[in-house]
Design an enzyme around this catalytic site. Structure first.
Site, PDB file in Angstrom:
ATOM      1  N   SER A  44       0.837  -1.326  -0.052  1.00 14.88           N
ATOM      2  CA  SER A  44       0.062   0.083   0.206  1.00 14.88           C
ATOM      3  C   SER A  44       1.008   1.203   0.037  1.00 14.88           C
ATOM      4  O   SER A  44       1.732   1.355   0.963  1.00 14.88           O
ATOM      5  CB  SER A  44      -0.961   0.069   1.175  1.00 14.88           C
ATOM      6  OG  SER A  44      -1.395   1.269   1.391  1.00 14.88           O
ATOM      7  N   HIS A  60      -1.311  -1.393  -4.322  1.00 11.67           N
ATOM      8  CA  HIS A  60      -2.579  -1.055  -3.585  1.00 11.67           C
ATOM      9  C   HIS A  60      -2.428   0.559  -3.208  1.00 11.67           C
ATOM     10  O   HIS A  60      -1.475   0.967  -2.794  1.00 11.67           O
ATOM     11  CB  HIS A  60      -2.532  -1.685  -2.395  1.00 11.67           C
ATOM     12  CG  HIS A  60      -3.969  -1.679  -1.770  1.00 11.67           C
ATOM     13  ND1 HIS A  60      -5.070  -2.549  -1.717  1.00 11.67           N
ATOM     14  CD2 HIS A  60      -4.240  -0.868  -0.441  1.00 11.67           C
ATOM     15  CE1 HIS A  60      -6.010  -1.894  -1.083  1.00 11.67           C
ATOM     16  NE2 HIS A  60      -5.753  -1.160  -0.187  1.00 11.67           N
ATOM     17  N   ASP A 114      -4.514   3.654  -1.695  1.00 10.46           N
ATOM     18  CA  ASP A 114      -5.702   3.968  -0.822  1.00 10.46           C
ATOM     19  C   ASP A 114      -6.188   5.307  -1.000  1.00 10.46           C
ATOM     20  O   ASP A 114      -5.494   6.280  -0.865  1.00 10.46           O
ATOM     21  CB  ASP A 114      -5.139   3.904   0.660  1.00 10.46           C
ATOM     22  CG  ASP A 114      -4.866   2.250   1.175  1.00 10.46           C
ATOM     23  OD1 ASP A 114      -5.924   1.702   0.789  1.00 10.46           O
ATOM     24  OD2 ASP A 114      -3.952   2.069   1.585  1.00 10.46           O
ATOM     25  N   MET A 142      -8.653   8.133   0.370  1.00  9.42           N
ATOM     26  CA  MET A 142      -9.538   8.631   1.424  1.00  9.42           C
ATOM     27  C   MET A 142      -9.802   9.901   1.031  1.00  9.42           C
ATOM     28  O   MET A 142      -9.308  10.674   0.878  1.00  9.42           O
ATOM     29  CB  MET A 142      -8.755   8.341   2.473  1.00  9.42           C
ATOM     30  CG  MET A 142      -8.155   6.928   2.751  1.00  9.42           C
ATOM     31  SD  MET A 142      -7.253   6.959   4.380  1.00  9.42           S
ATOM     32  CE  MET A 142      -6.263   5.651   4.393  1.00  9.42           C
ATOM     33  N   HIS A 177      -8.420   1.126  -3.889  1.00  7.13           N
ATOM     34  CA  HIS A 177      -9.141   0.945  -2.744  1.00  7.13           C
ATOM     35  C   HIS A 177      -9.968   2.268  -2.402  1.00  7.13           C
ATOM     36  O   HIS A 177      -9.198   3.099  -1.895  1.00  7.13           O
ATOM     37  CB  HIS A 177      -8.345   0.244  -1.438  1.00  7.13           C
ATOM     38  CG  HIS A 177      -9.177   0.204  -0.392  1.00  7.13           C
ATOM     39  ND1 HIS A 177      -8.542  -0.166   0.942  1.00  7.13           N
ATOM     40  CD2 HIS A 177     -10.610   0.158  -0.005  1.00  7.13           C
ATOM     41  CE1 HIS A 177      -9.652  -0.349   1.902  1.00  7.13           C
ATOM     42  NE2 HIS A 177     -10.721  -0.274   1.414  1.00  7.13           N
ATOM     43  N   MET A 192     -12.040   4.659  -0.100  1.00  6.07           N
ATOM     44  CA  MET A 192     -12.768   4.711   1.330  1.00  6.07           C
ATOM     45  C   MET A 192     -13.389   6.094   1.173  1.00  6.07           C
ATOM     46  O   MET A 192     -12.786   7.256   1.625  1.00  6.07           O
ATOM     47  CB  MET A 192     -11.649   4.656   2.171  1.00  6.07           C
ATOM     48  CG  MET A 192     -11.050   3.427   2.668  1.00  6.07           C
ATOM     49  SD  MET A 192      -9.509   3.322   3.298  1.00  6.07           S
ATOM     50  CE  MET A 192      -8.549   3.375   2.085  1.00  6.07           C
ATOM     51  N   MET A 202     -11.338  -6.142   5.667  1.00  3.28           N
ATOM     52  CA  MET A 202     -10.469  -5.033   6.364  1.00  3.28           C
ATOM     53  C   MET A 202     -10.068  -5.799   7.778  1.00  3.28           C
ATOM     54  O   MET A 202     -11.115  -6.107   8.461  1.00  3.28           O
ATOM     55  CB  MET A 202     -11.292  -3.747   6.317  1.00  3.28           C
ATOM     56  CG  MET A 202     -11.456  -3.017   5.271  1.00  3.28           C
ATOM     57  SD  MET A 202     -10.178  -2.481   4.259  1.00  3.28           S
ATOM     58  CE  MET A 202      -9.166  -1.567   5.591  1.00  3.28           C
ATOM     59  N   ASP A 212      -6.622  -6.558   4.213  1.00  2.00           N
ATOM     60  CA  ASP A 212      -6.124  -5.180   4.312  1.00  2.00           C
ATOM     61  C   ASP A 212      -5.967  -4.716   5.540  1.00  2.00           C
ATOM     62  O   ASP A 212      -7.043  -4.494   6.306  1.00  2.00           O
ATOM     63  CB  ASP A 212      -6.838  -4.167   3.256  1.00  2.00           C
ATOM     64  CG  ASP A 212      -6.060  -2.831   3.237  1.00  2.00           C
ATOM     65  OD1 ASP A 212      -5.000  -2.468   3.887  1.00  2.00           O
ATOM     66  OD2 ASP A 212      -6.913  -2.033   2.571  1.00  2.00           O
TER      67      ASP A 212
HETATM   68  C1  DX5 Z   1      -6.254   1.219   5.701  1.00  2.00           C
HETATM   69  C2  DX5 Z   1      -5.518   1.243   4.276  1.00  2.00           C
HETATM   70  C3  DX5 Z   1      -4.732   0.225   4.323  1.00  2.00           C
HETATM   71  C4  DX5 Z   1      -3.410   0.471   4.895  1.00  2.00           C
HETATM   72  C5  DX5 Z   1      -2.603  -0.633   5.382  1.00  2.00           C
HETATM   73  O1  DX5 Z   1      -7.388   2.160   5.752  1.00  2.00           O
HETATM   74  O2  DX5 Z   1      -6.985   0.570   3.636  1.00  2.00           O
HETATM   75  O3  DX5 Z   1      -4.361  -0.141   2.916  1.00  2.00           O
HETATM   76  O4  DX5 Z   1      -2.679   1.326   4.240  1.00  2.00           O
HETATM   77  O5  DX5 Z   1      -1.664  -0.145   6.121  1.00  2.00           O
HETATM   78  P1  DX5 Z   1      -0.632  -1.407   7.112  1.00  2.00           P
HETATM   79  O6  DX5 Z   1      -0.199  -2.596   6.238  1.00  2.00           O
HETATM   80  O7  DX5 Z   1       0.431  -0.321   7.654  1.00  2.00           O
HETATM   81  O8  DX5 Z   1      -1.674  -1.677   8.291  1.00  2.00           O
HETATM   82 ZN    ZN Z   2      -6.486  -0.280   1.664  1.00  4.40          ZN
END
Ligand code: DX5
Ligand code: ZN
Length: 229
Positions: free
Chosen positions: A12, A37, A39, A41, A70, A72, A141, A176
């Site tokens: 990620s 990956h 993320d 947000m 991903h 969010m 998750m 994840d």
């Molecule tokens: C959390 C993200 C994850 C996160 C994972 O909201 O969706 O992808 O980056 O990070 P680690 O591996 O550090 O838990």
């Molecule tokens: Zn993620």
């Protein structure tokens, strides 16, 4: 994107150097990452803000393999086309992000991407049964989404139940949150095949010194492969 259940490690870039995304993506791929990956947000669905489709489009040329986006964010539907145009191979939306996840998954496939369905730790599998024919990936998750570096929540029973529900369907189970060489065997034994890892991949390395990325990826992969069910 041919389907198989071999272990895939998806770093990620939430844990990468934000001023160096292109080089970071290329570095983790060169060090053995299977997917990258990404993320996204929005500060609304989750209490943190990262970046949007323009950043995804900018990093796309630096990723040779699968770009796994991903989302969010809420709402999701107005932005699907933009993330597909940015070159996402997989677009994952949260079941909790709105009242019309069925429509969202249809729209993702309609835009030409693989459709992923993400579940927060507190969300059960009941609704998933009605969506299985519309998804290419289910993301379980194992932290509450929003931040990297959180403590792993053991949801082995949920992963095992999901694996049984999926049966022979070509659907990836992605995990994840909090994946490390210590937790990877737990989720691999329960039936996961795509392991997202942020902090556990990027720790100790940099674009200038990427070898630790390779060692971290190899350690997670070896631990998962030894345990895969
Ligand atoms: C959390 C993200 C994850 C996160 C994972 O909201 O969706 O992808 O980056 O990070 P680690 O591996 O550090 O838990
Ligand atoms: Zn993620």
């Amino acid at each position: 994107m041919a389907f198989d259940r071999s272990i895939k490690i998806a770093p990620s870039i939430l844990a990468a150097d934000f001023a160096n995304f292109g080089a970071e993506c290329a570095a983790v791929e060169a060090q053995g990452a299977d997917w990258v990956h990404v993320d996204v947000m929005d500060g609304h669905f989750v209490p943190n803000i990262t970046f949007g489709p323009a950043t995804c489009a900018a990093i796309r040329p630096h990723i040779k393999g699968v770009m796994d986006v991903h989302l969010m964010i809420a709402p999701v539907d107005p932005y699907i086309e933009a993330f597909a145009d940015a070159g996402a191979d997989v677009i994952t939306a949260h079941l909790e992000a709105g009242p019309h996840i069925h429509r969202t998954l249809q729209a993702i496939r309609g835009a030409g991407a693989k459709a992923g369905l993400a579940l927060n730790p507190g969300t059960g599998l009941g609704d998933v049964a009605h969506l299985l024919d519309m998804v290419d990936l289910v993301c379980v998750m194992t932290v509450n989404p929003g931040f990297g570096g959180q403590k792993f929540i053991d949801l082995s029973a949920k992963i095992r139940d999901l694996r049984a529900m999926i049966g022979d369907r070509p659907i990836h189970i992605e995990i994840d949150g909090g994946v490390t060489p210590q937790t990877a065997p737990i989720v691999a034994a329960a039936g996961a095949d795509v392991l997202v890892a942020g902090s556990a991949v990027f720790k100790g390395g940099s674009v200038e010194d990427p070898a630790p990325y390779g060692a971290n990826i190899a350690a997670i992969r070896a631990a998962a492969e030894a345990a895969q069910s």
